[in-house]
Design a protein around this motif. Sequence first.
Motif, PDB file in Angstrom:
ATOM      1  N   LEU A  48      39.847  41.966  67.298  1.00  0.00           N
ATOM      2  CA  LEU A  48      41.274  42.246  67.257  1.00  0.00           C
ATOM      3  C   LEU A  48      41.675  43.002  68.515  1.00  0.00           C
ATOM      4  CD1 LEU A  48      42.147  45.156  64.832  1.00  0.00           C
ATOM      5  CD2 LEU A  48      39.825  44.566  65.372  1.00  0.00           C
ATOM      6  N   SER A  49      42.964  43.212  68.681  1.00  0.00           N
ATOM      7  CA  SER A  49      43.445  43.919  69.863  1.00  0.00           C
ATOM      8  C   SER A  49      43.385  45.432  69.629  1.00  0.00           C
ATOM      9  CB  SER A  49      44.885  43.517  70.168  1.00  0.00           C
ATOM     10  OG  SER A  49      45.750  43.975  69.138  1.00  0.00           O
ATOM     11  N   GLN A  50      43.393  46.182  70.728  1.00  0.00           N
ATOM     12  CA  GLN A  50      43.385  47.637  70.605  1.00  0.00           C
ATOM     13  C   GLN A  50      44.616  48.153  69.842  1.00  0.00           C
ATOM     14  OE1 GLN A  50      43.726  49.999  74.178  1.00  0.00           O
ATOM     15  NE2 GLN A  50      42.354  51.553  73.358  1.00  0.00           N
ATOM     16  N   PRO A  51      45.841  47.634  70.100  1.00  0.00           N
ATOM     17  CA  PRO A  51      46.980  48.097  69.296  1.00  0.00           C
ATOM     18  C   PRO A  51      46.791  47.857  67.798  1.00  0.00           C
ATOM     19  CG  PRO A  51      47.767  46.985  71.255  1.00  0.00           C
ATOM     20  CD  PRO A  51      46.271  46.769  71.205  1.00  0.00           C
ATOM     21  N   ASN A  52      46.187  46.722  67.430  1.00  0.00           N
ATOM     22  CA  ASN A  52      45.935  46.482  66.012  1.00  0.00           C
ATOM     23  C   ASN A  52      44.864  47.415  65.465  1.00  0.00           C
ATOM     24  OD1 ASN A  52      47.874  44.547  65.457  1.00  0.00           O
ATOM     25  ND2 ASN A  52      46.571  42.886  66.150  1.00  0.00           N
ATOM     26  N   LEU A  53      43.888  47.777  66.285  1.00  0.00           N
ATOM     27  CA  LEU A  53      42.898  48.752  65.864  1.00  0.00           C
ATOM     28  C   LEU A  53      43.592  50.073  65.504  1.00  0.00           C
ATOM     29  CD1 LEU A  53      39.447  49.508  67.151  1.00  0.00           C
ATOM     30  CD2 LEU A  53      41.096  51.337  67.292  1.00  0.00           C
ATOM     31  N   PHE A  54      44.557  50.476  66.339  1.00  0.00           N
ATOM     32  CA  PHE A  54      45.254  51.735  66.087  1.00  0.00           C
ATOM     33  C   PHE A  54      46.262  51.644  64.942  1.00  0.00           C
ATOM     34  CE2 PHE A  54      43.724  52.940  70.406  1.00  0.00           C
ATOM     35  CZ  PHE A  54      42.988  54.038  69.988  1.00  0.00           C
ATOM     36  N   ARG A  55      46.536  50.456  64.457  1.00  0.00           N
ATOM     37  CA  ARG A  55      47.313  50.331  63.221  1.00  0.00           C
ATOM     38  C   ARG A  55      46.446  50.650  62.017  1.00  0.00           C
ATOM     39  NH1 ARG A  55      50.947  44.914  64.220  1.00  0.00           N
ATOM     40  NH2 ARG A  55      52.211  45.828  65.880  1.00  0.00           N
ATOM     41  N   LEU A  56      45.152  50.368  62.140  1.00  0.00           N
ATOM     42  CA  LEU A  56      44.214  50.649  61.049  1.00  0.00           C
ATOM     43  C   LEU A  56      43.709  52.087  61.075  1.00  0.00           C
ATOM     44  CD1 LEU A  56      42.096  47.369  61.301  1.00  0.00           C
ATOM     45  CD2 LEU A  56      43.775  47.931  59.547  1.00  0.00           C
ATOM     46  N   PHE A  57      43.482  52.604  62.277  1.00  0.00           N
ATOM     47  CA  PHE A  57      42.969  53.965  62.469  1.00  0.00           C
ATOM     48  C   PHE A  57      43.836  54.618  63.535  1.00  0.00           C
ATOM     49  CE2 PHE A  57      39.466  51.386  61.013  1.00  0.00           C
ATOM     50  CZ  PHE A  57      38.912  52.157  60.014  1.00  0.00           C
ATOM     51  N   ALA A  58      44.489  55.713  63.194  1.00  0.00           N
ATOM     52  CA  ALA A  58      45.474  56.321  64.094  1.00  0.00           C
ATOM     53  C   ALA A  58      44.860  56.877  65.376  1.00  0.00           C
ATOM     54  CB  ALA A  58      46.248  57.416  63.366  1.00  0.00           C
ATOM     55  N   THR A  59      43.619  57.361  65.306  1.00  0.00           N
ATOM     56  CA  THR A  59      42.989  57.956  66.483  1.00  0.00           C
ATOM     57  C   THR A  59      41.542  57.506  66.591  1.00  0.00           C
ATOM     58  OG1 THR A  59      42.135  59.913  65.343  1.00  0.00           O
ATOM     59  CG2 THR A  59      44.387  60.068  66.219  1.00  0.00           C
ATOM     60  N   LYS A  60      40.990  57.677  67.761  1.00  0.00           N
ATOM     61  CA  LYS A  60      39.575  57.367  67.994  1.00  0.00           C
ATOM     62  C   LYS A  60      38.700  58.252  67.114  1.00  0.00           C
ATOM     63  CE  LYS A  60      36.367  57.310  71.929  1.00  0.00           C
ATOM     64  NZ  LYS A  60      36.282  57.552  73.370  1.00  0.00           N
ATOM     65  N   LYS A  61      39.088  59.501  66.935  1.00  0.00           N
ATOM     66  CA  LYS A  61      38.288  60.418  66.113  1.00  0.00           C
ATOM     67  C   LYS A  61      38.247  59.986  64.654  1.00  0.00           C
ATOM     68  CE  LYS A  61      38.583  64.466  69.000  1.00  0.00           C
ATOM     69  NZ  LYS A  61      39.006  65.862  69.126  1.00  0.00           N
ATOM     70  N   GLU A  62      39.281  59.280  64.182  1.00  0.00           N
ATOM     71  CA  GLU A  62      39.243  58.770  62.811  1.00  0.00           C
ATOM     72  C   GLU A  62      38.152  57.724  62.643  1.00  0.00           C
ATOM     73  OE1 GLU A  62      42.771  57.325  60.941  1.00  0.00           O
ATOM     74  OE2 GLU A  62      43.907  59.080  61.514  1.00  0.00           O
ATOM     75  N   LEU A  63      37.845  57.000  63.690  1.00  0.00           N
ATOM     76  CA  LEU A  63      36.795  55.991  63.637  1.00  0.00           C
ATOM     77  C   LEU A  63      35.407  56.615  63.622  1.00  0.00           C
ATOM     78  CD1 LEU A  63      38.091  53.460  66.283  1.00  0.00           C
ATOM     79  CD2 LEU A  63      37.703  52.980  63.871  1.00  0.00           C
ATOM     80  N   PHE A  64      35.254  57.742  64.248  1.00  0.00           N
ATOM     81  CA  PHE A  64      33.928  58.313  64.473  1.00  0.00           C
ATOM     82  C   PHE A  64      33.204  58.756  63.211  1.00  0.00           C
ATOM     83  CE2 PHE A  64      30.911  61.599  65.906  1.00  0.00           C
ATOM     84  CZ  PHE A  64      30.135  60.814  66.728  1.00  0.00           C
TER      85      PHE A  64
END
Length: 84
Positions: A48-64
């Motif tokens: 998926l695209s980076q903007p769509n990634l940030f629709r699922l997880f608001a920040t990089k730290k949320e992914l970690f």
Amino acid sequence: MSPSPSPRRPRLSAEQRREDVLAAALREFSQKGLHGGSTVAIAADAGLSQPNLFRLFATKKELFPFPLRPPPLAVGGDGPGDHG
């Protein structure tokens, strides 16, 4: 002649998409850590695209933290330590 359109991927549920992103995040962060890991690479790996990634997880730290959590323990009597 115009080029033929690329084949469409099947649409995934939001839950499956999140699981794909978290699996990609685990791969990226396990190799490069939080600060070295790239959300662009995670998004590309998950398809998926980076903007769509940030629709699922608001920040990089949320992914970690998600990939680093231990799996939930099974409830019931079928575990390796159960004897009855």
